[in-house]
Design a protein around this motif. Structure first.
Motif, mmCIF file in Angstrom:
data_model
loop_
_atom_site.group_PDB
_atom_site.id
_atom_site.type_symbol
_atom_site.label_atom_id
_atom_site.label_comp_id
_atom_site.label_asym_id
_atom_site.label_seq_id
_atom_site.Cartn_x
_atom_site.Cartn_y
_atom_site.Cartn_z
ATOM 1 N N LEU A 77 -4.798 4.514 0.921
ATOM 2 C CA LEU A 77 -5.748 3.662 1.764
ATOM 3 C C LEU A 77 -6.912 3.123 0.971
ATOM 4 O O LEU A 77 -7.244 3.817 -0.035
ATOM 5 N N ARG A 112 -2.820 2.821 12.857
ATOM 6 C CA ARG A 112 -1.784 1.789 12.492
ATOM 7 C C ARG A 112 -0.448 2.427 13.258
ATOM 8 O O ARG A 112 0.342 1.447 13.412
ATOM 9 N N TYR A 120 1.075 6.561 0.768
ATOM 10 C CA TYR A 120 0.238 5.902 1.392
ATOM 11 C C TYR A 120 -1.155 5.632 0.896
ATOM 12 O O TYR A 120 -2.019 6.352 0.993
ATOM 13 N N ASP A 142 0.932 -1.324 -0.175
ATOM 14 C CA ASP A 142 -0.038 0.045 -0.169
ATOM 15 C C ASP A 142 0.680 1.419 0.175
ATOM 16 O O ASP A 142 0.383 2.364 0.047
ATOM 17 N N VAL A 195 -7.113 6.192 10.625
ATOM 18 C CA VAL A 195 -6.736 4.969 10.246
ATOM 19 C C VAL A 195 -5.019 5.015 10.318
ATOM 20 O O VAL A 195 -4.391 3.964 10.819
ATOM 21 N N ILE A 196 -4.534 6.108 9.788
ATOM 22 C CA ILE A 196 -3.208 6.395 9.991
ATOM 23 C C ILE A 196 -2.668 6.258 11.444
ATOM 24 O O ILE A 196 -1.650 5.409 11.900
ATOM 25 N N ALA A 223 -9.198 9.001 7.501
ATOM 26 C CA ALA A 223 -7.893 8.580 7.183
ATOM 27 C C ALA A 223 -7.036 8.749 8.084
ATOM 28 O O ALA A 223 -6.089 8.085 8.537
#
Length: 186
Positions: free
Chosen positions: A142, A178, A140, A127, A174-175, A171
């Motif tokens: 997504l 992670r 990146y 990704d 999510v980032i 987003a």
């Protein structure tokens, strides 16, 4: 501590619409103050009006692209001004033409430096794209939301490909999740 989501700032909104008829751009350009039409350089008429905070690209097909707006409200206001200006020029414009958001670009700040090499390894090569010799940021892609984020070592990031203003916040969630799971956002 402030949340990274609080730093999100819309940098550009691109939207399109159509009045459903062909235009004589040469004639329109003569009647519009702030219009620039040079078909050898660009196939559309570039319209910058002092009345709105964006640029309208007007094409012979009747399609209009609004770029440079900093909010969805600015896009709709700019498009309405273009439609009203056309009506003043006796160009028929249907009532309430649909305005479709094509792309939103936002920026944000995670508030700390990032180790892009560790992120590239941790996120996996499927990704991401990271070639620091070519570009200083990590790209990146997504899946959910369907956007692209550019992460920089300074902790700043850019999210592009958004269709909705909530996409950047989603987003960023999510980032950061992670990064925290990998222990890269201490």
């Amino acid at each position: 501590m402030t949340r990274p989501q609080d730093s999100i700032k819309i940098e550009n909104v691109v939207a399109s619409s159509s009045i459903g008829q062909e235009l004589d751009l040469k004639s329109v350009a003569m009647d519009l103050t702030g219009a620039d039409y040079d078909p050898e350089q660009f196939p559309g008429l570039i319209y910058r009006s002092p009345d709105f905070r964006s640029t309208a690209l007007i094409f012979r097909s009747g399609k209009i692209v609004c770029t440079g707006a900093k909010s969805l409200e600015d896009v709709h206001e700019s498009m309405e001004i273009v439609f009203d200006t056309f009506r003043d020029l006796k160009i028929e414009v249907p009532e309430g033409p649909e305005v479709i958001v094509q792309n939103i670009v936002s920026s944000a700040d995670l508030g700390r430096n990032l180790n892009l090499n560790a992120i590239a390894i941790g996120f996996g090569l499927e990704d991401i794209e990271y070639e620091p010799e070519q570009f200083p940021g990590l790209v990146y892609r997504l899946d959910e939301p369907d956007v692209v984020a550019l992460l920089f070592g300074s902790g700043k990031l850019v999210v592009t490909g958004e269709k909705d203003t909530d996409d950047a916040e989603q987003a960023l969630g999510v980032i950061t999740e992670r990064l925290e799971d990998l222990g890269l956002l201490e």
